[in-house]
Write a protein that holds these residues in place. Sequence first.
Motif, PDB file in Angstrom:
ATOM      1  N   LEU A  46       0.831  -1.193   0.000  1.00 52.20           N
ATOM      2  CA  LEU A  46       0.000   0.000   0.000  1.00 52.20           C
ATOM      3  C   LEU A  46       0.868   1.246   0.000  1.00 52.20           C
ATOM      4  CD1 LEU A  46      -2.929   1.210   0.401  1.00 52.20           C
ATOM      5  CD2 LEU A  46      -2.429   1.149   2.852  1.00 52.20           C
ATOM      6  N   VAL A  47       0.595   2.159  -0.931  1.00 51.23           N
ATOM      7  CA  VAL A  47       1.299   3.437  -0.998  1.00 51.23           C
ATOM      8  C   VAL A  47       0.256   4.540  -0.961  1.00 51.23           C
ATOM      9  CG1 VAL A  47       2.787   4.938  -2.366  1.00 51.23           C
ATOM     10  CG2 VAL A  47       3.206   2.468  -2.328  1.00 51.23           C
ATOM     11  N   VAL A  48       0.369   5.450   0.005  1.00 49.96           N
ATOM     12  CA  VAL A  48      -0.619   6.514   0.197  1.00 49.96           C
ATOM     13  C   VAL A  48       0.019   7.861  -0.099  1.00 49.96           C
ATOM     14  CG1 VAL A  48      -2.222   7.599   1.808  1.00 49.96           C
ATOM     15  CG2 VAL A  48      -1.756   5.139   1.968  1.00 49.96           C
ATOM     16  N   ARG A  49      -0.675   8.677  -0.880  1.00 49.21           N
ATOM     17  CA  ARG A  49      -0.247  10.037  -1.179  1.00 49.21           C
ATOM     18  C   ARG A  49      -1.362  10.988  -0.771  1.00 49.21           C
ATOM     19  NH1 ARG A  49       1.327   6.825  -5.502  1.00 49.21           N
ATOM     20  NH2 ARG A  49       3.556   6.792  -5.954  1.00 49.21           N
ATOM     21  N   GLY A  50      -1.004  12.070  -0.131  1.00 47.40           N
ATOM     22  CA  GLY A  50      -2.012  13.012   0.324  1.00 47.40           C
ATOM     23  C   GLY A  50      -2.445  12.706   1.750  1.00 47.40           C
ATOM     24  N   ARG A  51      -3.261  13.602   2.296  1.00 44.07           N
ATOM     25  CA  ARG A  51      -3.688  13.456   3.694  1.00 44.07           C
ATOM     26  C   ARG A  51      -5.188  13.677   3.797  1.00 44.07           C
ATOM     27  NH1 ARG A  51      -0.348  16.801   7.993  1.00 44.07           N
ATOM     28  NH2 ARG A  51       1.209  15.356   7.156  1.00 44.07           N
ATOM     29  N   LEU A  52      -5.828  12.803   4.538  1.00 43.88           N
ATOM     30  CA  LEU A  52      -7.266  12.921   4.748  1.00 43.88           C
ATOM     31  C   LEU A  52      -7.569  13.977   5.807  1.00 43.88           C
ATOM     32  CD1 LEU A  52      -8.115   9.142   4.775  1.00 43.88           C
ATOM     33  CD2 LEU A  52      -9.088  10.788   3.185  1.00 43.88           C
ATOM     34  N   PRO A  53      -8.731  14.628   5.702  1.00 43.26           N
ATOM     35  CA  PRO A  53      -9.115  15.571   6.755  1.00 43.26           C
ATOM     36  C   PRO A  53      -9.337  14.841   8.069  1.00 43.26           C
ATOM     37  CG  PRO A  53     -10.933  15.186   5.238  1.00 43.26           C
ATOM     38  CD  PRO A  53      -9.734  14.527   4.637  1.00 43.26           C
ATOM     39  N   ARG A  54      -9.141  15.530   9.164  1.00 38.57           N
ATOM     40  CA  ARG A  54      -9.272  14.907  10.474  1.00 38.57           C
ATOM     41  C   ARG A  54     -10.715  14.832  10.950  1.00 38.57           C
ATOM     42  NH1 ARG A  54      -4.591  14.151  13.223  1.00 38.57           N
ATOM     43  NH2 ARG A  54      -2.697  15.064  12.330  1.00 38.57           N
ATOM     44  N   ARG A  55     -11.637  15.444  10.220  1.00 43.93           N
ATOM     45  CA  ARG A  55     -13.023  15.411  10.657  1.00 43.93           C
ATOM     46  C   ARG A  55     -13.870  14.650   9.653  1.00 43.93           C
ATOM     47  NH1 ARG A  55     -16.056  19.909   8.563  1.00 43.93           N
ATOM     48  NH2 ARG A  55     -14.837  21.134   7.054  1.00 43.93           N
ATOM     49  N   ARG A  56     -15.162  14.647   9.881  1.00 49.05           N
ATOM     50  CA  ARG A  56     -16.086  13.923   9.021  1.00 49.05           C
ATOM     51  C   ARG A  56     -15.933  14.366   7.564  1.00 49.05           C
ATOM     52  NH1 ARG A  56     -21.819  17.113   9.673  1.00 49.05           N
ATOM     53  NH2 ARG A  56     -20.967  19.160   9.171  1.00 49.05           N
ATOM     54  N   ALA A  57     -16.163  13.431   6.646  1.00 47.96           N
ATOM     55  CA  ALA A  57     -16.089  13.740   5.226  1.00 47.96           C
ATOM     56  C   ALA A  57     -16.725  12.596   4.455  1.00 47.96           C
ATOM     57  CB  ALA A  57     -14.648  13.943   4.783  1.00 47.96           C
ATOM     58  N   LEU A  58     -17.174  12.903   3.242  1.00 43.21           N
ATOM     59  CA  LEU A  58     -17.652  11.880   2.320  1.00 43.21           C
ATOM     60  C   LEU A  58     -16.503  11.548   1.386  1.00 43.21           C
ATOM     61  CD1 LEU A  58     -20.165  10.259   1.240  1.00 43.21           C
ATOM     62  CD2 LEU A  58     -20.411  12.105  -0.440  1.00 43.21           C
ATOM     63  N   LEU A  59     -15.956  10.331   1.528  1.00 41.80           N
ATOM     64  CA  LEU A  59     -14.863   9.889   0.677  1.00 41.80           C
ATOM     65  C   LEU A  59     -15.457   9.203  -0.550  1.00 41.80           C
ATOM     66  CD1 LEU A  59     -13.576  10.173   3.559  1.00 41.80           C
ATOM     67  CD2 LEU A  59     -12.041   8.329   2.917  1.00 41.80           C
ATOM     68  N   VAL A  60     -15.066   9.655  -1.732  1.00 45.71           N
ATOM     69  CA  VAL A  60     -15.587   9.072  -2.964  1.00 45.71           C
ATOM     70  C   VAL A  60     -14.411   8.580  -3.803  1.00 45.71           C
ATOM     71  CG1 VAL A  60     -17.698  10.426  -2.958  1.00 45.71           C
ATOM     72  CG2 VAL A  60     -15.685  11.355  -4.079  1.00 45.71           C
ATOM     73  N   ALA A  61     -14.461   7.317  -4.208  1.00 42.77           N
ATOM     74  CA  ALA A  61     -13.336   6.705  -4.912  1.00 42.77           C
ATOM     75  C   ALA A  61     -13.806   5.983  -6.164  1.00 42.77           C
ATOM     76  CB  ALA A  61     -12.611   5.715  -3.987  1.00 42.77           C
ATOM     77  N   ASN A  62     -12.906   5.864  -7.122  1.00 46.35           N
ATOM     78  CA  ASN A  62     -13.164   5.002  -8.272  1.00 46.35           C
ATOM     79  C   ASN A  62     -13.161   3.546  -7.816  1.00 46.35           C
ATOM     80  OD1 ASN A  62     -10.265   5.561  -7.848  1.00 46.35           O
ATOM     81  ND2 ASN A  62      -9.962   4.127  -9.527  1.00 46.35           N
ATOM     82  N   HIS A  63     -13.696   2.662  -8.647  1.00 48.68           N
ATOM     83  CA  HIS A  63     -13.917   1.280  -8.207  1.00 48.68           C
ATOM     84  C   HIS A  63     -13.322   0.304  -9.218  1.00 48.68           C
ATOM     85  CE1 HIS A  63     -15.465  -1.535  -5.490  1.00 48.68           C
ATOM     86  NE2 HIS A  63     -16.750  -1.496  -5.767  1.00 48.68           N
ATOM     87  N   VAL A  64     -12.262  -0.391  -8.806  1.00 50.64           N
ATOM     88  CA  VAL A  64     -11.567  -1.336  -9.664  1.00 50.64           C
ATOM     89  C   VAL A  64     -11.746  -2.770  -9.177  1.00 50.64           C
ATOM     90  CG1 VAL A  64      -9.294  -2.013 -10.584  1.00 50.64           C
ATOM     91  CG2 VAL A  64      -9.839   0.409 -10.268  1.00 50.64           C
ATOM     92  N   SER A  65     -11.727  -2.961  -7.863  1.00 45.87           N
ATOM     93  CA  SER A  65     -11.584  -4.308  -7.306  1.00 45.87           C
ATOM     94  C   SER A  65     -12.208  -4.395  -5.921  1.00 45.87           C
ATOM     95  CB  SER A  65     -10.087  -4.639  -7.222  1.00 45.87           C
ATOM     96  OG  SER A  65      -9.833  -5.826  -6.501  1.00 45.87           O
ATOM     97  N   TRP A  66     -12.413  -5.628  -5.475  1.00 39.41           N
ATOM     98  CA  TRP A  66     -12.795  -5.875  -4.091  1.00 39.41           C
ATOM     99  C   TRP A  66     -11.688  -5.408  -3.147  1.00 39.41           C
ATOM    100  CZ3 TRP A  66      -9.183  -9.209  -2.078  1.00 39.41           C
ATOM    101  CH2 TRP A  66      -8.487 -10.011  -3.000  1.00 39.41           C
ATOM    102  N   LEU A  67     -10.459  -5.315  -3.661  1.00 40.32           N
ATOM    103  CA  LEU A  67      -9.341  -4.826  -2.851  1.00 40.32           C
ATOM    104  C   LEU A  67      -9.493  -3.346  -2.503  1.00 40.32           C
ATOM    105  CD1 LEU A  67      -6.087  -6.419  -4.335  1.00 40.32           C
ATOM    106  CD2 LEU A  67      -6.803  -6.467  -1.940  1.00 40.32           C
ATOM    107  N   ASP A  68     -10.317  -2.618  -3.264  1.00 38.85           N
ATOM    108  CA  ASP A  68     -10.523  -1.202  -2.977  1.00 38.85           C
ATOM    109  C   ASP A  68     -11.015  -0.985  -1.551  1.00 38.85           C
ATOM    110  OD1 ASP A  68      -9.932  -0.941  -5.654  1.00 38.85           O
ATOM    111  OD2 ASP A  68     -12.005  -0.510  -6.264  1.00 38.85           O
TER     112      ASP A  68
END
Length: 305
Positions: A78-100
Amino acid sequence: MSAELWRPTAGCGPDCLPGEGRAGASPVRQVARLLGVLGMLLAGAGMAVLLPVLPAARRAAVLRAWARRTAGVLGVRLVVRGRLPRRRALLVANHVSWLDVLAVLAVAPARLLAKREVRNWPVLGLLARAGGAVFVDRSRPRDLPGTVARLAATLRAGHPVAVFPEGTTWCGVVPPADCRPRRGFRPAVFQAAVDAGAPVVPVRISYRSAATGATTTTAAFLGDETLWRSVRRVLAARDLVVDVAVTAALHPVPGADRRVLARAAESAVHLLPPRPVVSRPTLAAVGPVAVPGPVAAGAGLGLAA
């Protein structure tokens, strides 16, 4: 609401998957990975009992550690770039695999939007329920407003929520552009962020070979393929890397048009120009939002309508 709107389809087929005969992990390593995954599933069953009684911060830490460890025993880095906000948020991602799902939970143990069938899956269903997943019955389109209301309530309560608004998996390689789900990101879930006054965080998920650096469809879960066949391909993979790029948050103003917001998020995820959108005259446009550019180098659960 038509079945086409409710059940999105992608243009992917068997030709999108890697060919047979490529060098991969040895049979011994594949068996070791499979045993490791079975052990993590058993650990997950025990976690499902404990999660509901743990404090929120501790629950998130346990889920994150389990997801990271499970990806590791699968042989996925796993390689992560960027930082998530520390509070509530709606995360929306593209969908490739069950691994997502593992990738998202390993980065941000959010409450997932999942199809109703997941509730009854062995171990994974237990974990989903224990983790506070919101379930949707895709055979009942009229339940959509209620699902959006539950997502908004979850956001108002301070919990991050993760969704895959493409509504289906696809190979994740552009080109061919005709493989992408025809209607792109479905706007319905974005209404929950507008109603709750929560930011939307686009997340880009991609898979590549560590040896070559090239994008790979090894992890893709497509069409009529069985889950077991997809899992076997991942178990046999060599040097599989999942990149999770967190882009800049989008902050909709009250009354923003969910369709404009969906297109802005889709553009951020796929690094494409936004698709043309005709805004509803009764809704305000998305407020002052910077649609981010490229991040510095370093089976589907969306909703229609």
